[in-house]
Design a protein around this motif. Structure first.
Motif, PDB file in Angstrom:
ATOM      1  N   THR A   1      -8.472  10.252  -3.380  1.00  0.00           N
ATOM      2  CA  THR A   1      -6.497   9.322  -3.018  1.00  0.00           C
ATOM      3  C   THR A   1      -6.376   7.678  -4.158  1.00  0.00           C
ATOM      4  O   THR A   1      -5.611   6.948  -4.768  1.00  0.00           O
ATOM      5  N   GLY A   2      -8.040   7.388  -4.918  1.00  0.00           N
ATOM      6  CA  GLY A   2      -7.541   6.409  -5.437  1.00  0.00           C
ATOM      7  C   GLY A   2      -7.800   5.618  -5.129  1.00  0.00           C
ATOM      8  O   GLY A   2      -8.187   4.253  -5.778  1.00  0.00           O
ATOM      9  N   TYR A   3      -7.842   5.332  -3.711  1.00  0.00           N
ATOM     10  CA  TYR A   3      -8.092   3.834  -3.201  1.00  0.00           C
ATOM     11  C   TYR A   3      -9.883   3.186  -3.177  1.00  0.00           C
ATOM     12  O   TYR A   3      -9.799   1.664  -3.428  1.00  0.00           O
TER      13      TYR A   3
ATOM     14  N   ARG B   1      -0.634  11.548   0.126  1.00  0.00           N
ATOM     15  CA  ARG B   1      -1.862  11.052   1.439  1.00  0.00           C
ATOM     16  C   ARG B   1      -0.391  10.445   3.039  1.00  0.00           C
ATOM     17  O   ARG B   1       0.278  10.270   2.019  1.00  0.00           O
TER      18      ARG B   1
ATOM     19  N   PRO C   1      -4.041   4.654  -7.183  1.00  0.00           N
ATOM     20  CA  PRO C   1      -3.553   5.258  -6.573  1.00  0.00           C
ATOM     21  C   PRO C   1      -2.155   5.829  -7.064  1.00  0.00           C
ATOM     22  O   PRO C   1      -2.303   7.126  -6.216  1.00  0.00           O
TER      23      PRO C   1
ATOM     24  N   LEU D   1       1.017  -1.536  -0.120  1.00  0.00           N
ATOM     25  CA  LEU D   1       0.045   0.193  -0.053  1.00  0.00           C
ATOM     26  C   LEU D   1       0.986   1.356  -0.172  1.00  0.00           C
ATOM     27  O   LEU D   1       0.896   2.343  -0.688  1.00  0.00           O
ATOM     28  N   ARG D   2       1.903   1.643   0.579  1.00  0.00           N
ATOM     29  CA  ARG D   2       2.706   2.379   0.857  1.00  0.00           C
ATOM     30  C   ARG D   2       3.837   2.593  -0.507  1.00  0.00           C
ATOM     31  O   ARG D   2       4.224   4.084  -0.535  1.00  0.00           O
TER      32      ARG D   2
ATOM     33  N   ASN E   1     -10.290   8.149   0.579  1.00  0.00           N
ATOM     34  CA  ASN E   1     -10.120   7.315  -0.309  1.00  0.00           C
ATOM     35  C   ASN E   1     -10.407   7.311  -1.665  1.00  0.00           C
ATOM     36  O   ASN E   1     -10.077   6.939  -2.221  1.00  0.00           O
TER      37      ASN E   1
ATOM     38  N   GLU F   1       2.399   1.738  -3.463  1.00  0.00           N
ATOM     39  CA  GLU F   1       1.542   2.360  -4.393  1.00  0.00           C
ATOM     40  C   GLU F   1       1.224   4.124  -4.265  1.00  0.00           C
ATOM     41  O   GLU F   1       1.389   4.499  -4.812  1.00  0.00           O
ATOM     42  N   TYR F   2       1.045   3.762  -3.199  1.00  0.00           N
ATOM     43  CA  TYR F   2       0.574   5.746  -2.471  1.00  0.00           C
ATOM     44  C   TYR F   2       2.070   6.366  -2.788  1.00  0.00           C
ATOM     45  O   TYR F   2       1.804   7.744  -2.641  1.00  0.00           O
TER      46      TYR F   2
ATOM     47  N   PHE G   1      -1.541   8.499   6.459  1.00  0.00           N
ATOM     48  CA  PHE G   1      -3.093   7.201   6.617  1.00  0.00           C
ATOM     49  C   PHE G   1      -2.871   7.999   7.984  1.00  0.00           C
ATOM     50  O   PHE G   1      -2.066   8.067   8.655  1.00  0.00           O
TER      51      PHE G   1
END
Lengths: 312, 250
Positions: B52-54, B84, B74, A193-194, B49, A196-197, B86
């Protein structure tokens, strides 16, 4: 920092190549086979760094071996450099086809899909009489840029060629592991996840590793078939792939030399166990792996790694 | 302030029978600092979300500049400049603080991540250290993530998100899991850093002291809808906000 790596690589080449002077034929063969298999395992280690393990790396080991054999038998190619290039190219193409598809899978799904692909190849080759069926095919000894050595000279030349390929591939993979893409691979193993972000494609990372592993698998298969002089569908059988995974686990994913050390240890333990306990040698291998897992959960490479606590 | 850098138009999202976003429309001007408030399940994080594309919205548009980014992956949205952090800091636990920062730097480097360029090169480490120092966490550079306090994790999470060319930063509960005495210093640091670069900020927050101190405008969410959109003082005096969000006068 790079010159230190190149210095280590040069020393490794000289030390390993010097083995050709002192090692008897059987030992040189054993080392050549171990190093060839180590190349395949290095590919698995590349994937392990991204958090997946292939249980079907025999696919590329087998494709590499059959490509070299068919090129030699059908087109009369005997030059080891050409055969190696051709096999690697074929594995690269197959890897590019399957890599992006498999890159979306993780864990047991990835492992089982890779295993399935290798078993499909095994089943197909076993039934194709034109490719020798379950008996396989023989390949003539290779030539080296027109030089056709025989006997001890052939053994020595092949061994030094394997050492050179291993040192070059090992150095390139170390450079990759230490690179920005290598760091992204390690991060992917940890937190997709990290990654991709931050703006990187996890799928691409996985596909790259798979493709590199495919080429390494092909290299290993080519060298193995040239050392053995024979290939059969067992190259793609699941037990062969399992052996590669065994070595990768034994080595861990931190150190490149550890992969080849683990491959040599496996070959030596297997050869001597087979000699002294022919009916229970798998038992001794199993016990050996258990000891390594308990004492070095991150593999032999954790002894050589500078990373904290041997956890990464 | 100039025209909206982020324009959300009639966005809807349902999860089965639950409507998480109902006709959400917002225009966020460049350089503004917005906060999102609301009880749990009100739709704040769904909003973040979706931007940001989640999560892909069922309908509606999310325009960033001239481009509709609704439904983009994302990583593509991140590449455009919307970053972003979290609620639970997303870090790589097996890497050190410095390596996490090097990772962010490698991905956001001017050139594409290289297969040859050393991730720990002197230049890359210098850049990473500069960012860590800016967020006052350089002293932790050699520590692994599980060894860090909640506040340091949050700061690192935000510092990583800021490694690229950030135009809009969405912070999902930047002070949750942070010790009470660390909240304001952390927000001071973060907002100062973002303001210095002219970044548009949208943050989700439950602490009304933080909302009133740092945001220029507040969006109050309830049941997937925006029930108030105004300055902090006005929103906190709103009757619906007092009933459904704050539970009484602020």
């Amino acid at each position: 920092m790079r010159y230190v790596l190149f210095l280590y690589a040069a020393i490794a080449f000289v030390v390993l190549a010097a083995g050709s002077i002192i090692l008897p034929d059987w030992a040189m063969f054993l080392f050549a086979m171990a190093l060839a298999k180590g190349l395949v395992c290095l590919g698995i280690v590349a994937m392990m760094r991204g958090g997946v393990v292939s249980f079907g790396q025999g696919l590329y080991y087998c494709i590499g071996a059959y490509t070299a054999t068919l090129a030699a038998n059908m087109w009369g190619l005997s030059d080891i450099f050409l055969l190696t290039l051709l096999s690697s190219a074929v594995c690269l193409i197959v890897g590019v086809i399957f890599g992006p598809m498999l890159a979306t899978y993780r864990g047991i799904f990835f492992a089982m899909l890779t295993l399935a692909l290798s078993m499909v190849l095994y089943g197909t080759l076993s039934k194709m009489s034109v490719l020798g069926g379950s008996d396989g095919l023989n390949i003539a000894p290779p030539t080296f840029l027109g030089w056709a050595p025989e006997g001890r000279d052939l053994q020595t030349a092949l061994y030094i060629y394997v050492v050179a390929i291993v040192v070059i591939a090992g150095t390139l993979m170390r450079i990759y592991f230490d690179s920005e893409q290598g760091l992204i691979t390690l991060a992917t193993r940890d937190n997709e996840l990290r990654v991709e972000y931050l703006g990187a494609s996890v799928r691409k990372v996985m596909a790259y590793n798979y493709i590199f592993a495919a080429v390494l698998g092909g290299l290993g298969g080519t060298i193995a078939v040239l050392a053995l002089g024979h290939v059969d569908p067992e190259f793609a059988f699941w037990t062969t792939s399992g052996e590669f995974v065994f070595v990768a686990i034994l080595a861990g994913y931190m150190s490149v030399p550890a992969v080849f050390v683990a491959a040599i240890i496996l070959e030596v333990v297997r050869s001597f166990s087979n000699l002294y306990f022919p009916n229970t040698w798998q038992l001794s291998l199993g016990i050996f792996l258990l000891i390594v897992i308990v004492t070095l959960p991150n593999g032999l490479g954790s002894l050589l790694s500078r990373r904290k606590g041997g956890k990464t | 302030m100039s025209a909206g850098v982020l324009e959300v138009r009639d966005v809807q999202k349902t999860f089965g029978a639950v409507t998480a976003a109902k006709d959400i429309s917002v225009s966020v001007p460049k350089g503004a600092i917005y906060s999102l408030i609301g009880s749990n399940g009100a739709g704040k994080t769904t909003f973040v979300n979706m931007v940001t594309g989640y999560i892909k919205p069922d309908s509606g548009e999310i325009n960033f500049g001239s481009r509709n980014i609704a439904g983009l992956a994302p990583r593509l949205i991140t590449r455009l400049g919307i970053h972003r952090s979290f609620q639970i800091a997303q870090l790589c636990n097996e890497l050190t603080v410095e390596e996490n920062m090097l990772l962010a730097g490698a991905i956001h480097h001017d050139e594409r991540p290289s297969f040859f360029r050393h991730a720990h090169s002197a230049a890359a480490r210098e850049r990473a250290m500069a960012t860590l120092e800016r967020f006052h966490i350089a002293e932790h550079r050699n520590r692994l993530i599980p060894e860090l306090s909640g506040g340091v994790k949050k700061l690192l999470d935000i510092a990583m998100a800021m490694a690229g060319e950030t135009q809009v930063m969405l912070l999902d509960e930047p002070t949750s899991g942070v010790a009470a005495d660390e909240k304001f210093p952390i927000m001071d640091l973060v907002i100062e850093a973002l303001r210095a670069e002219g970044v548009t900020v949208i943050f989700v927050e439950h602490d009304m002291d933080i909302v009133t101190r740092y945001s220029e405008r507040v969006l109050a969410f309830y049941d997937g809808q925006i029930i108030a959109d105004d300055t902090p003082d006005e929103v906190l005096l709103d009757e619906k906000v007092q009933r459904y969000v704050t539970g009484g006068p602020a």
